[in-house]
Structures are given as structure tokens and as C-alpha cells.
Design an enzyme around this catalytic site. Structure first.
Site: not given
Ligand code: SAH
Length: 365
Positions: A308, A131, A120, A353, A107, A177-178, A209, A134, A127, A232-233
């Protein structure tokens, strides 16, 4: 031109189903040369693929029948098929679900922000990073997307926008994905976005990202694409970060700060640290203080993303609006670094996403 030299350049006997999407201008030229055609055919092809977003070779009507027939024998246009498109209630975003030729799904999200239209895009099917917060992580890693499949998402969003006389102005690789674990295809897709008049999106308006893959950050810095980088910290201690993001076992927060400094030194752009705010997990005032202190150590910006929750079953919660402001003020009290809060619903889905995919698969379970 060295960096444009492709790894899968068309050879004298190309595979029958070479994907034209994702080929760079010199590669299209090599392909038409192999077919005994004049170099301007490559520019025509490029215009059909990217500016006119053609879905099949047969529709390229200013190319001769014989050329089209021969081309179709060697190559295809691997455009993902748009399966669902849904506007967000507030009209601030639209979600796109795509079906790939092998039946997999990914998506993308289109975010409206003033005059900005940000696509986006996804970089992998699923992935593998796991995490805990996620939605995409629940799919596990299924496969890499090709450069053509990444570009294809952008083209399809472009087609929808064109009906409204608008165009995509910005791209973030922040979907499923990463991206730094699919570097070859990601770098190639960025080169196409930057070079080709159709998408025509400059490096300054493209952001990658990452969950914090340090070798990938060094590599991206040296690819000379001038793109923005977001890391993404999501935690201010290594201990908590390891609980939320297994990749933190490999790379510490200190490693990430080092990589962010390197990115700034090589590319000249500040990285953005993304921090997904989860109530009772990483949103204490101590976290805010540590985040502020961390942010002073390297040239960076901060982006606070309220978690979210929508669309799937998750134990994490978004903090209350007043607490998000309090957290932000506590960061500002120790750090002069620019800190934005991505607070609207529409923009929230972009950071999440994987959720549209989850909704689509649930009825079939
Ligand atoms: N793998 C990459 C890009 C995909 S995730 C990364 O980790 O950056 C993109 C962003 O969405 C990341 O900052 C992640 O921490 C955040 N994210 C993932 N799930 C989320 C959620 N349910 N609500 C808000 N942000 C989320």
C-alpha cells in the site's frame, strides 16, 4: 486461574490513577473488596466498562454516589479520545485516529468484509523494528500501550458500530507496533476481550501479527489463549529479509519456520505467513517458487498483501494486478497451501497502519 493473576493487581493502597480498563474480573473483585463493597459491584463495574463502554466513573448511575466518589479517588478510565474517524471511499474500511492522555497518537482500522467486522488495533505508539517499507517505522518507538489503551480502541470502534446496530466480530493486532514486544499488555488485553461479555470475542477470532519475534511466539503459544498467529515473512531469502526487516538479523527464516511449527504443535492452529508484495523487490517468479516451497515445510496459510503506497512518500510500489495473479499462480504451482490475496483498497489500508498518523502530522511540519 493461574494465568489470570495480574502483575499489577490492585493492592491495599492502589495508585490513585489505576486504570480500570484492562483489569480482569478477579482484579475488579479485589478492588471492590479493598473498598469494602460487595462482590456484585465488580460485575456492575465490568458491565459499565465493557458492555456499556462508560467513559467516566461519574456516569455509572446505579452505583452509589459515595462509591463513585471513592472509586474516582483511586482509579480512572483511561479511554483514548477519538480524534478523527474516516470512512474509506469504497466503504470497505474506516480509520480511527486516537489521542492518548499524554498527547501521543495511535490509529486503528475497522474492516468490513461480508458479515465480518474486523478491528485492526495498535499495540505500541510507533515501532522500533525499523522495517524499511513501513510507515509506522518512521515514527520510531515512542512507548508501549497499556492494556487499557488497546481495549479502549476496541471499545471506541464498538461505539461507532453500535449506532448501526452492528458489533466487532474479529480483532487483529496488526496496527502500529510489534505486539510481541509488548507482551504483558497484549496478553492482558486479549484476556479481557475473551472473558468479558462486552467485547466478548473468542480466541479463534483474534489474531496477533508479528514481524517474527521468535521468543514472543513461543511465549504466546504457551499463554493458552488460542489466538491466531500471523508472521510477516515478506522475503524468501534471509539476505533480502535482513534488508527489509532488521529483526531478520536476529531470527532467520528457518527460525521462523521452527516457531510456526511449535505454534501449531502447542496451539493446534496453522500460522499465516504474510507476504507484502513489492514490485521488483520480492515479487519475482523465483520468489514465488521459494515461497511455495517454504510453505510446504510447516502447517500454514499464505496471505499475499499488495504493498500500500497511499498517504506517504515511499520508494516501494505495488505490483500490477495481473502480476499479483501470476505470482499467486506460481506459488500454487508448487504448494497446495491456501493462499489469499488481500487485494481491495479498504483491506489494504489495514495492512498499512501508520499512514493516517503520517497524514495527520504532515501539515504541522
Ligand atoms: N509488527 C507487526 C504488526 C504490524 S505490521 C508485524 O510486523 O506483523 C502489520 C502488517 O502490515 C505486516 O505484515 C507488515 O508487513 C504489513 N505492512 C506494513 N506496511 C505496509 C504497507 N505499506 N503496505 C502493505 N502492508 C504493509
Amino acid at each position: 486461574m493461574d494465568e489470570l493473576v495480574p502483575l499489577n493487581a490492585p493492592r491495599a493502597h492502589p495508585a490513585p490513577h489505576l486504570d480500570l480498563l484492562g483489569l480482569l474480573p478477579p482484579e475488579l473483585e479485589a478492588l471492590v473488596a479493598v473498598m469494602g463493597e460487595a462482590p456484585y459491584r465488580a460485575r456492575q463495574l465490568q458491565s459499565w466498562l465493557y458492555a456499556r463502554a462508560a467513559r467516566d466513573i461519574g456516569s455509572m448511575t446505579d452505583l452509589s454516589n459515595s462509591f463513585r466518589r471513592e472509586l474516582a479517588g483511586r482509579a480512572c478510565i483511561g479511554r483514548p479520545a477519538l480524534e478523527a474517524c474516516r470512512e474509506d471511499q469504497g466503504g470497505e474500511a474506516a480509520k480511527f485516529l486516537f489521542r492518548l492522555p499524554d498527547g501521543e497518537r495511535v490509529e486503528s482500522v475497522l474492516i468490513y468484509d461480508g458479515a465480518r467486522r474486523t478491528a485492526c488495533l495498535s499495540s505500541q505508539v510507533g515501532c522500533g523494528l525499523g522495517c524499511t517499507f513501513c510507515a509506522t517505522a518512521r515514527m520510531g518507538f515512542r512507548r508501549q500501550l497499556t492494556a487499557g489503551e488497546i481495549i479502549g480502541q476496541l471499545l471506541e470502534i464498538g461505539v461507532v458500530l453500535r449506532q448501526r446496530r452492528e458489533r466487532v466480530t474479529n480483532v487483529v493486532l496488526m496496527g502500529m507496533g510489534e505486539p510481541l514486544l509488548n507482551l504483558e499488555a497484549v496478553l492482558r488485553s486479549i484476556q479481557v476481550m475473551r472473558l468479558v461479555p462486552g467485547p466478548g470475542i473468542g480466541g479463534r477470532r483474534i489474531t496477533v501479527s508479528t514481524a517474527g519475534h521468535v521468543p514472543g511466539i513461543h511465549h504466546l503459544a504457551r499463554a493458552r489463549l488460542n489466538v491466531g498467529l500471523a508472521i510477516s515473512l515478506n522475503a524468501t531469502t534471509d539476505e533480502l529479509r535482513r534488508q527489509l526487516m532488521p529483526i531478520a538479523h536476529q531470527y532467520s527464516i528457518a527460525d521462523l519456520l521452527g516457531a510456526a511449527q511449535d505454534y501449531f504443535d502447542v496451539v493446534g492452529r496453522r500460522v499465516t505467513f504474510e507476504y507484502v508484495l513489492m514490485a521488483g523487490v520480492n515479487d519475482s517468479l523465483e520468489d514465488a517458487g521459494r515461497l511455495g516451497t517454504l510453505s510446504r515445510r510447516v502447517p500454514c496459510k499464505l496471505n499475499l498483501i499488495p504493498y500500500n503506497e497511499s498517504g506517504y512518500d515511499t520508494p516501494y510500489r505495488r505490483p500490477a494486478a495481473h502480476w499479483i495473479q501470476r505470482f499467486r499462480a506460481a506459488v500454487a504451482a508448487v504448494s497446495p497451501v491456501q493462499t489469499t490475496v488481500r487485494d481491495s483498497h479498504g483491506r489494504g489500508i489495514a495492512a498499512a497502519c501508520g499512514q493516517l498518523y503520517q497524514q495527520h502530522r504532515s501539515p504541522r511540519r
